[in-house]
Design an enzyme around this catalytic site. Structure first.
Site, PDB file in Angstrom:
ATOM      1  NE  ARG A 121      -4.071  -2.052   1.956  1.00  0.00           N
ATOM      2  CZ  ARG A 121      -4.045  -3.029   2.811  1.00  0.00           C
ATOM      3  NH1 ARG A 121      -2.724  -3.208   3.711  1.00  0.00           N
ATOM      4  NH2 ARG A 121      -4.826  -4.031   2.725  1.00  0.00           N
ATOM      5  CE  LYS A 143      -1.961  13.790 -14.227  1.00  0.00           C
ATOM      6  NZ  LYS A 143      -2.281  14.201 -15.480  1.00  0.00           N
ATOM      7  CD  GLU A 185       5.139  18.090 -22.713  1.00  0.00           C
ATOM      8  OE1 GLU A 185       4.656  18.977 -22.063  1.00  0.00           O
ATOM      9  OE2 GLU A 185       4.367  17.156 -23.441  1.00  0.00           O
ATOM     10  CE  LYS A 225       3.941  17.995 -14.065  1.00  0.00           C
ATOM     11  NZ  LYS A 225       4.088  16.545 -14.752  1.00  0.00           N
ATOM     12  CD  GLU A 235      -5.362  16.210 -15.271  1.00  0.00           C
ATOM     13  OE1 GLU A 235      -6.186  15.772 -15.597  1.00  0.00           O
ATOM     14  OE2 GLU A 235      -4.319  16.565 -15.574  1.00  0.00           O
ATOM     15  NE  ARG A 239      -1.122  17.154 -12.341  1.00  0.00           N
ATOM     16  CZ  ARG A 239      -0.317  16.475 -11.736  1.00  0.00           C
ATOM     17  NH1 ARG A 239      -0.388  16.397 -10.309  1.00  0.00           N
ATOM     18  NH2 ARG A 239       0.584  15.696 -12.476  1.00  0.00           N
ATOM     19  CG  ASN A 243      -4.396  18.828 -20.023  1.00  0.00           C
ATOM     20  OD1 ASN A 243      -3.607  18.106 -19.797  1.00  0.00           O
ATOM     21  ND2 ASN A 243      -6.050  18.995 -19.455  1.00  0.00           N
ATOM     22  CG  HIS A 246      -0.638  17.478 -24.015  1.00  0.00           C
ATOM     23  ND1 HIS A 246       0.272  18.810 -23.946  1.00  0.00           N
ATOM     24  CD2 HIS A 246       0.149  16.567 -23.452  1.00  0.00           C
ATOM     25  CE1 HIS A 246       1.404  18.249 -23.497  1.00  0.00           C
ATOM     26  NE2 HIS A 246       1.437  17.041 -23.365  1.00  0.00           N
ATOM     27  CG  HIS A 250      -3.496  13.148 -26.173  1.00  0.00           C
ATOM     28  ND1 HIS A 250      -3.669  13.813 -24.601  1.00  0.00           N
ATOM     29  CD2 HIS A 250      -2.228  12.621 -25.607  1.00  0.00           C
ATOM     30  CE1 HIS A 250      -3.022  13.659 -23.897  1.00  0.00           C
ATOM     31  NE2 HIS A 250      -1.833  12.842 -24.332  1.00  0.00           N
ATOM     32  CG  HIS A 262       3.780  12.501 -26.122  1.00  0.00           C
ATOM     33  ND1 HIS A 262       2.113  12.430 -25.789  1.00  0.00           N
ATOM     34  CD2 HIS A 262       4.031  13.499 -24.958  1.00  0.00           C
ATOM     35  CE1 HIS A 262       1.703  13.463 -24.913  1.00  0.00           C
ATOM     36  NE2 HIS A 262       3.138  14.030 -24.449  1.00  0.00           N
TER      37      HIS A 262
HETATM   38  N1  LIG Z   1       3.788  11.205 -14.999  1.00  0.00           N
HETATM   39  C1  LIG Z   1       3.414  12.258 -15.776  1.00  0.00           C
HETATM   40  O1  LIG Z   1       3.203  13.363 -15.159  1.00  0.00           O
HETATM   41  C2  LIG Z   1       3.793  12.224 -17.052  1.00  0.00           C
HETATM   42  C3  LIG Z   1       3.798  13.414 -18.115  1.00  0.00           C
HETATM   43  C4  LIG Z   1       4.350  13.315 -19.144  1.00  0.00           C
HETATM   44  C5  LIG Z   1       4.791  12.078 -19.705  1.00  0.00           C
HETATM   45  N2  LIG Z   1       4.685  11.034 -18.927  1.00  0.00           N
HETATM   46  C6  LIG Z   1       5.026   9.507 -19.737  1.00  0.00           C
HETATM   47  O2  LIG Z   1       6.203   9.553 -19.894  1.00  0.00           O
HETATM   48  C7  LIG Z   1       6.468   8.574 -21.057  1.00  0.00           C
HETATM   49  C8  LIG Z   1       7.295   9.218 -21.862  1.00  0.00           C
HETATM   50  O3  LIG Z   1       8.756   9.625 -21.151  1.00  0.00           O
HETATM   51  P1  LIG Z   1      10.011   9.555 -22.020  1.00  0.00           P
HETATM   52  O4  LIG Z   1       9.817  10.264 -23.335  1.00  0.00           O
HETATM   53  O5  LIG Z   1      11.164   9.901 -21.206  1.00  0.00           O
HETATM   54  O6  LIG Z   1      10.132   8.138 -22.469  1.00  0.00           O
HETATM   55  P2  LIG Z   1      10.903   6.734 -22.130  1.00  0.00           P
HETATM   56  O7  LIG Z   1      10.941   6.527 -20.829  1.00  0.00           O
HETATM   57  O8  LIG Z   1      10.228   5.597 -23.182  1.00  0.00           O
HETATM   58  O9  LIG Z   1      12.342   7.412 -22.745  1.00  0.00           O
HETATM   59  C9  LIG Z   1      12.444   7.529 -24.072  1.00  0.00           C
HETATM   60  C10 LIG Z   1      13.687   6.603 -24.654  1.00  0.00           C
HETATM   61  O10 LIG Z   1      15.030   7.284 -24.158  1.00  0.00           O
HETATM   62  C11 LIG Z   1      15.491   6.145 -23.538  1.00  0.00           C
HETATM   63  N3  LIG Z   1      16.227   6.906 -22.448  1.00  0.00           N
HETATM   64  C12 LIG Z   1      16.147   7.620 -21.453  1.00  0.00           C
HETATM   65  N4  LIG Z   1      17.015   8.148 -20.788  1.00  0.00           N
HETATM   66  C13 LIG Z   1      17.997   7.812 -21.356  1.00  0.00           C
HETATM   67  C14 LIG Z   1      19.284   8.133 -21.365  1.00  0.00           C
HETATM   68  N5  LIG Z   1      19.840   9.107 -20.264  1.00  0.00           N
HETATM   69  N6  LIG Z   1      20.445   7.740 -22.209  1.00  0.00           N
HETATM   70  C15 LIG Z   1      19.812   6.885 -23.207  1.00  0.00           C
HETATM   71  N7  LIG Z   1      18.772   6.473 -23.329  1.00  0.00           N
HETATM   72  C16 LIG Z   1      17.596   6.977 -22.711  1.00  0.00           C
HETATM   73  C17 LIG Z   1      14.460   5.200 -23.187  1.00  0.00           C
HETATM   74  O11 LIG Z   1      14.961   3.968 -22.819  1.00  0.00           O
HETATM   75  C18 LIG Z   1      13.633   5.127 -24.225  1.00  0.00           C
HETATM   76  O12 LIG Z   1      14.113   4.363 -25.216  1.00  0.00           O
HETATM   77  C19 LIG Z   1       5.244   8.224 -21.622  1.00  0.00           C
HETATM   78  O13 LIG Z   1       4.724   6.984 -20.900  1.00  0.00           O
HETATM   79  C20 LIG Z   1       4.274   9.236 -21.026  1.00  0.00           C
HETATM   80  O14 LIG Z   1       2.749   8.812 -20.714  1.00  0.00           O
HETATM   81  C21 LIG Z   1       4.233  10.968 -17.751  1.00  0.00           C
END
Ligand SMILES: NC(=O)c1ccc[n+]([C@@H]2O[C@H](COP(=O)([O-])OP(=O)(O)OC[C@H]3O[C@@H](n4cnc5c(N)ncnc54)[C@H](O)[C@@H]3O)[C@@H](O)[C@H]2O)c1
Length: 360
Positions: A121, A143, A185, A225, A235, A239, A243, A246, A250, A262
């Site tokens: 938990r 999140k 972003e 942020k 949200e 918050r 978006n 987005h 999306h 994305h």
């Molecule tokens: N929680 C939130 O508030 C929030 C906000 C925005 C996005 N997200 C989520 O985040 C995800 C996208 O994040 P992302 O773009 O970081 O994707 P990701 O985690 O898939 O990373 C992108 C790529 O870069 C690689 N990578 C990461 N760091 C690296 C490094 N230092 N050196 C080499 N390779 C590296 C990863 O292995 C992957 O192949 C989505 O799933 C999205 O839904 C969450």
């Protein structure tokens, strides 16, 4: 070192930003956590660069460390991989007083965060974001989520970490297209904040300028942020500012079935929504050109062949942010002045107009 203190209703924590922080991780974590067992969750792209160093750091500070490396990519935000992370918690007999470290991009942050919030938990969590997107956005705000066939991020929790450690040196190993995507972003936040942050974005004239200004870009993005989520953890209203870009983004991201990243889809959405509101006379003339220049400087797209297609509108109508039949768009009155504008989803096709030559 820059420290940003985040206060939400559920928790207070620090975000630390400085080059070389991974080499001091043992000392840094000792200031936040008592000695405990730590499970590091990472992915197959990040592990070869950073897992050994991070493990040695925390072991040298007296923690016991285990790790789980999952496949890189969005497909790891799944029930199947969540089961693996939970099984790793059980296999390592993590107790209530142990902790999880998320070492990776947004995928790992969301997956490891969800794991930490579910195991017993809720056990303690530290985020070490290694992609630009995770450093400027997903590691802040609490999140967590996995995806299911009905949609992205539909299963998740709000779960704040004890600490976020950002070492911009990790960007040196990040593929260029992924860095640029995360920068979308940054432009989004800067356009809403205006002032010094927007001026800083003007200095980024090509992709190589992103790592050169990384520390300041990360700092300003996180301040923006953190300010939003401190006032609105779950949200409610404010918050929803995050978006911006987005809603259209999306729509085309889903319709593109993986062709667009994305951040690329969001760049198109950000520019196009500025265009739309400029046409309506609600956005100051010239704003979309300014936003477009900032995005195009690093090669982000402003338009796409999917804009205005039935597939895009269908995806928008199924956006999980539809409330009482309406989608609320975020727009800019001008740079630095965001505002909300609700639109009935049945009116989207007639309300949203796209010029074929936008941004070309
Ligand atoms: N929680 C939130 O508030 C929030 C906000 C925005 C996005 N997200 C989520 O985040 C995800 C996208 O994040 P992302 O773009 O970081 O994707 P990701 O985690 O898939 O990373 C992108 C790529 O870069 C690689 N990578 C990461 N760091 C690296 C490094 N230092 N050196 C080499 N390779 C590296 C990863 O292995 C992957 O192949 C989505 O799933 C999205 O839904 C969450």
């Amino acid at each position: 070192m820059e420290t940003i203190h985040v206060t939400t209703k559920s928790k207070e924590y620090d975000i630390l930003i400085a080059n070389g922080l991974l080499q001091q991780l043992g000392r840094i974590i000792s200031q936040v956590w008592s000695k405990r067992k730590v499970l590091i969750i990472t992915d197959t792209n990040v592990a070869p660069h950073y897992l050994r160093g991070v493990t040695e750091q925390i072991q040298s500070a007296g923690f016991s460390a285990a790790s789980l490396t999952v496949p890189a990519g969005e497909s790891s935000k799944s029930w199947q991989v969540l089961q693996q992370t939970i099984t790793a918690c059980a296999a390592n007999q993590l107790s209530r007083t142990d902790g999880i470290i998320a070492l990776g991009g947004g995928v790992i942050g969301d997956l490891a965060g969800l794991t930490a919030s579910l195991w017993l938990r809720g056990i303690s969590l530290i985020q070490i974001p290694t992609s630009l997107l995770a450093q400027v956005d997903s590691s802040v705000g609490g999140k967590t989520a996995i995806d299911i066939p009905s949609g992205k991020n539909l299963v998740g929790t709000f779960y704040q970490p004890d600490l976020v450690v950002i070492d911009p040196d990790t960007l040196t190993t990040l593929p260029s297209r992924v860095t640029v995507e995360g920068y979308g972003e940054v432009v989004k936040c800067a356009a809403m904040k205006g002032g010094i942050f927007w001026n800083l974005v003007q200095q980024v004239q090509n992709p190589a300028d992103i790592p050169a200004h990384a520390n300041e870009l990360i700092l300003h993005s996180i301040r923006f942020k953190a300010d939003v989520v401190s006032q609105d953890e779950r949200e409610g209203n404010l918050r929803r500012l995050l978006n911006f870009g987005h809603t259209i983004g999306h729509g085309i991201e889903l319709a593109a079935h993986g062709r667009l990243f994305h951040g690329e889809a969001v760049a198109v959405g950000t520019f196009q929504i500025c265009r739309q509101f400029e046409r309506l006379g609600l956005t100051a003339p010239g704003t979309s050109d300014q936003v477009g220049r900032a995005l195009q400087a690093v090669g982000l797209p402003l338009t796409d062949s999917l804009l205005g297609t039935p597939a895009m509108f269908a995806a928008m109508r199924h956006d999980k942010k539809v409330r009482k039949g309406r989608l609320t768009f975020v727009y800019l009155k001008q740079i630095g002045q965001p505002a909300f504008y609700p639109v009935d989803v049945t009116q989207l096709e007639t309300w949203l107009q796209f010029d074929n030559n936008d941004g070309k």
